[in-house]
Motif scaffolding. Structure first.
Motif, PDB file in Angstrom:
ATOM      1  N   HIS A 219     101.204  64.591  -9.056  1.00 15.83           N
ATOM      2  CA  HIS A 219     101.387  65.701  -8.123  1.00 15.83           C
ATOM      3  C   HIS A 219     102.850  66.118  -8.174  1.00 15.83           C
ATOM      4  N   GLN A 220     103.100  67.353  -8.661  1.00 27.79           N
ATOM      5  CA  GLN A 220     104.474  67.734  -8.989  1.00 27.79           C
ATOM      6  C   GLN A 220     105.371  67.887  -7.756  1.00 27.79           C
ATOM      7  N   SER A 221     104.880  68.530  -6.684  1.00 25.53           N
ATOM      8  CA  SER A 221     105.792  68.736  -5.552  1.00 25.53           C
ATOM      9  C   SER A 221     105.934  67.467  -4.717  1.00 25.53           C
ATOM     10  N   ALA A 222     104.856  66.679  -4.636  1.00 23.86           N
ATOM     11  CA  ALA A 222     104.967  65.408  -3.908  1.00 23.86           C
ATOM     12  C   ALA A 222     105.674  64.373  -4.781  1.00 23.86           C
ATOM     13  N   PHE A 223     105.842  64.701  -6.073  1.00 26.79           N
ATOM     14  CA  PHE A 223     106.490  63.818  -7.029  1.00 26.79           C
ATOM     15  C   PHE A 223     105.859  62.429  -6.976  1.00 26.79           C
ATOM     16  N   SER A 224     104.528  62.410  -7.031  1.00 27.79           N
ATOM     17  CA  SER A 224     103.868  61.105  -6.974  1.00 27.79           C
ATOM     18  C   SER A 224     102.571  61.112  -7.772  1.00 27.79           C
ATOM     19  N   ARG A 225     102.140  59.926  -8.146  1.00 27.53           N
ATOM     20  CA  ARG A 225     100.942  59.731  -8.950  1.00 27.53           C
ATOM     21  C   ARG A 225      99.704  60.223  -8.191  1.00 27.53           C
ATOM     22  N   SER A 226      98.908  61.087  -8.830  1.00 32.45           N
ATOM     23  CA  SER A 226      97.659  61.531  -8.195  1.00 32.45           C
ATOM     24  C   SER A 226      96.503  60.639  -8.616  1.00 32.45           C
TER      25      SER A 226
ATOM     26  N   PRO B  73      94.572  57.797  -1.445  1.00 29.09           N
ATOM     27  CA  PRO B  73      94.133  56.463  -1.862  1.00 29.09           C
ATOM     28  C   PRO B  73      94.648  55.360  -0.932  1.00 29.09           C
ATOM     29  N   MET B  74      94.040  54.196  -1.033  1.00 31.20           N
ATOM     30  CA  MET B  74      94.391  53.056  -0.191  1.00 31.20           C
ATOM     31  C   MET B  74      95.872  52.693  -0.395  1.00 31.20           C
ATOM     32  N   HIS B  75      96.560  52.472   0.707  1.00 32.10           N
ATOM     33  CA  HIS B  75      97.994  52.179   0.639  1.00 32.10           C
ATOM     34  C   HIS B  75      98.465  51.575   1.952  1.00 32.10           C
ATOM     35  N   VAL B  76      99.645  51.009   1.943  1.00 35.96           N
ATOM     36  CA  VAL B  76     100.347  50.754   3.201  1.00 35.96           C
ATOM     37  C   VAL B  76     101.518  51.723   3.236  1.00 35.96           C
TER      38      VAL B  76
END
Lengths: 486, 486
Positions: A140-147, B296-299
């Motif tokens: 996810h580009q704007s959240a800068f995190s793995r989708s 997704p599952m996370h803390v």
């Protein structure tokens, strides 16, 4: 110091230094503290020796050797796992894009083997490559995190085909399920597993110190700290590497501690509020701090499960008579010294959990804190991580067999003796307007007893910052000031 | 359940239960949660089975056995090192002062050996006795802390003489240096080294759960929580033992999260402020939470060195269409299950450090957090301590040799599969006005994707509490409500 690189200082900017390496002629901009952590401010034209992250001026290098710090540095464990000056330099000067020279498949090992122009070779297991695909669907580009998350991940996935791009900047890869991934040569080079560069904030190379810090402690002006990002960066780095710095507030009005907190982000709240006021008061004092007696060596708030990261102490009024000096000891230095001199005692102090407590009634009502910590807490790599010393908050509870009690006391006594040995103590009587800032998980502090009279008292305002916030600010500024890519 | 003690419930007060043990007839007042943690509220006259700290009604005991929880409990390590119901009961009923029967000197061992009326014998090394003298000179009464500190302590000190007082309540002792100490029999009994009772907040006996929590989760009314100390105590204990509880705010106005924070003491501040608002927003979302996709599952906030202790999520507006359920999994239960089923995977996940990151710009400006944690963090006794799961904040960086990458992914996949297995998931779609509270270091949570329309959105207000503050409040209330001496 035979192996130390030498640098000619070209220009000394406000908080940065532009220097040229003698021999190679390569030039770089570095934060001033890297050339002056222990040596004061170097002048242009001066030659500075380099020793890891924080190079030393040659003048200081002699002192350094004489005091046998080099010997200590040699035996310090895990020394290689730190941000070294060489690493930083390599990154800072090597700005051009990396190129691949080869990529090949090791099907049996379920991995690709990659080579770059500089000859470096690295294996990449398929699953890691799939997990770290940076396409828009997987990341996810704007959240800068793995989708893509674990339920979607097939740990046995294999590529059906792959190749280098013509410009050798990318590996293009098609997976058995038809998904396409692409790996940039510069990006991939950063992730070489156990060959990766150490991290700026997680793997700092510390400078240990003893009594001589009184000649070398760095001073900052609070107004400059508030205005200049380079000054702020320099102060945080100093706190991280040396663990202490003196800030001159130029004011004895309350609220200076909060100014520092706001400058970083926010202060850590405790049962005592955001800041608290330490004034001499013997009768009914709820804490030894509020008396004029000697305050033995300790770190603050060890009775919490997570004691605060950094201490900020603003001197509003100082006792006019005899006494009242603060004592500071580098707990990590003492822990490493104990490890070398008495490994058995070190082992006992890292494995024996003490209980600490604090009972009171303050800003948020009644509290009853209780924690369990070893005297010397190590991180997963065996480096001293937190020091937990506080005679006044130490509970009688020791959940070890009775036969281990005497050896434990002998070990704690051996450590304690170091904390009260003048050669280890940086002693400083705060001047009115001074703010002493230090790493509360590393620096052990105490206070000499002092005289109070009807016309003279002592008043400090204190507060805490967390290392999460300090480290975050350091990383943001590091990028903003353009030192090198993180 | 053959060994379970049985209790007759005599009186069910607001949040306490007065019960009589069947067979012995001994009576005691206990917090309601100890008899009803997993069983709902027991009625007077009903018989309840007791299983450790939280006894179970007999109705529930059948379910419990059928689901094989007893088997799990048997293999749980360190089970004996917890606050057990028996311990609490012993303390609660045994209010009378303890008496010594004997004290003798073991000079060779440098210790005294003490015996109490109940036959218990304990050795006390001299140095521990000297260090824990409670006279006014050695112990500051109003600060309730040790005045004597290590520099004054002679670790080889010996008593010159000692004796029991006529009433057998005290050991009087004179040291070689002339100092006099006195040790109360009740006080000393508390400190029996490795024989001491486990601690209320540091050694809780946890109740693990799976999908069935949806039938048994306890509910609290926010107004009652705000007014009643017993209700507050009960809620914190529930959070500690089960790790989750539902609070009914009866309001969809903002500020309910802060009410809970203030009731305990204060909320934990983060880069996002004291509370933050989670609303669906796909374009330019700075966090996956702010989209309507599956979360997704996370803390939460594992990218911090010290992620927050407990989560408070207030549902202000819920998505009207399909989806939006929250998922909750007991991470400690899953970790212990993995330890039993696949010890090698468990070992990998407790020893492999991951890096997590978060980059953004929020309440306090830009931030760039980075942390290093294993997936399953254990405490010094090998008990699961923190779970660190977050696919979206997990960095590609893995500082282990390439050959260990594939085994690591297989281990994480094995753990991850448990987190998405419906039999382990407590699924709950928050109603407007609901506040879900849970242990963020234990309970892993996620969210189903949901529909948003122009007329229906989703809005949560969230905040954090620290366990230091929750534990402190629990201890204060425990004493105030008169359950037993801590």
């Amino acid at each position: 110091m035979a192996t130390a690189r030498q640098y000619m200082i070209l220009q000394h900017m406000k908080n940065s230094i532009y220097a040229s390496r003698i021999g190679s002629g390569s030039k770089q901009k570095v934060p001033a503290s890297w050339l002056s952590v222990l040596a004061g401010r170097p002048q242009p034209g001066k030659v500075a020796g380099c020793n890891g992250l924080a190079p030393l001026t040659t003048d200081y290098a002699a002192t350094w050797t004489r005091r046998s710090y080099t010997r200590k540095a040699e035996v310090r464990p895990h020394q290689s796992f730190v941000v070294s000056h060489e690493t930083v330099k390599a990154k800072a000067t090597d700005k051009k894009r990396k190129l691949y020279t080869e990529v090949r498949d090791d099907t049996d090992m379920e991995q690709l083997t990659v080579q770059w122009e500089n000859g470096q070779v690295q294996e990449y297991p398929y699953i890691w490559l799939r997990d770290n695909c940076r396409c828009e669907e997987c990341f996810h580009q704007s959240a800068f995190s793995r989708s893509v998350s674990f339920p979607q991940l097939d740990v046995d996935i294999r590529p059906s085909q792959f190749r280098l791009s013509y410009d050798r900047q990318k590996i293009e890869l098609q997976w058995e399920d038809g998904h396409n991934s692409s790996y940039d040569a510069t990006w991939l080079y950063k992730y070489r597993f156990d060959q990766s560069s150490p991290d700026l904030t997680l793997d700092p190379k510390l400078h240990y110190w003893a009594a001589e810090l009184q000649d070398t402690i760095k001073e900052y002006d609070l107004d400059e700290l508030t205005k200049s990002d380079e000054c702020l960066y320099d102060w945080i780095l100093q706190m991280k590497i040396v663990g202490m710095a003196l800030v001159k507030a130029g004011s004895t009005s309350e609220g200076q501690v909060i100014r520092i907190g706001n400058r970083v982000s926010f202060l850590r709240c405790t049962d005592y509020g955001y800041t608290s006021h330490v004034k001499a008061k013997y009768q009914d004092a709820v804490n030894i701090a509020f008396t004029n007696k000697i305050f033995p060596m300790h770190v603050d708030l060890v009775f919490l499960g997570r004691p605060p990261g950094a201490n900020i102490i603003h001197c509003i009024e100082q006792a006019k008579g005899e006494g009242g000096e603060n004592w500071f000891v580098d707990g990590f230095n003492m822990a490493e010294e104990l490890r070398r001199e008495d490994p058995e005692a070190f082992d006992i102090l890292t494995n024996t959990e003490l209980e600490f407590f604090d009972i009171g009634n303050d800003f948020y009502g009644k509290f009853h804190q209780r924690s369990r910590h070893p005297t010397i807490s190590l991180d997963s790599r065996g480096r001293p991580d937190h020091i937990n010393v506080s005679d006044h908050g130490r509970d009688p509870m020791l959940r070890i067999p009775a036969r281990k009690i005497q050896p434990f006391y002998k070990a704690l006594k051996a450590f304690s003796n170091k904390l009260y040995d003048p050669k280890n103590i940086f002693s400083y009587k705060l001047k009115e307007g001074d703010i002493m800032t230090f790493d509360n998980r590393r620096v052990i502090h105490g206070r000499r007893a002092f005289e109070t009279t009807t016309s003279s008292s002592r008043h400090l305002e204190t507060g805490y910052l967390e290392w999460d916030e300090l480290d975050s600010r350091l990383r943001v500024l590091h990028k903003q000031l353009g030192y090198h890519n993180l």
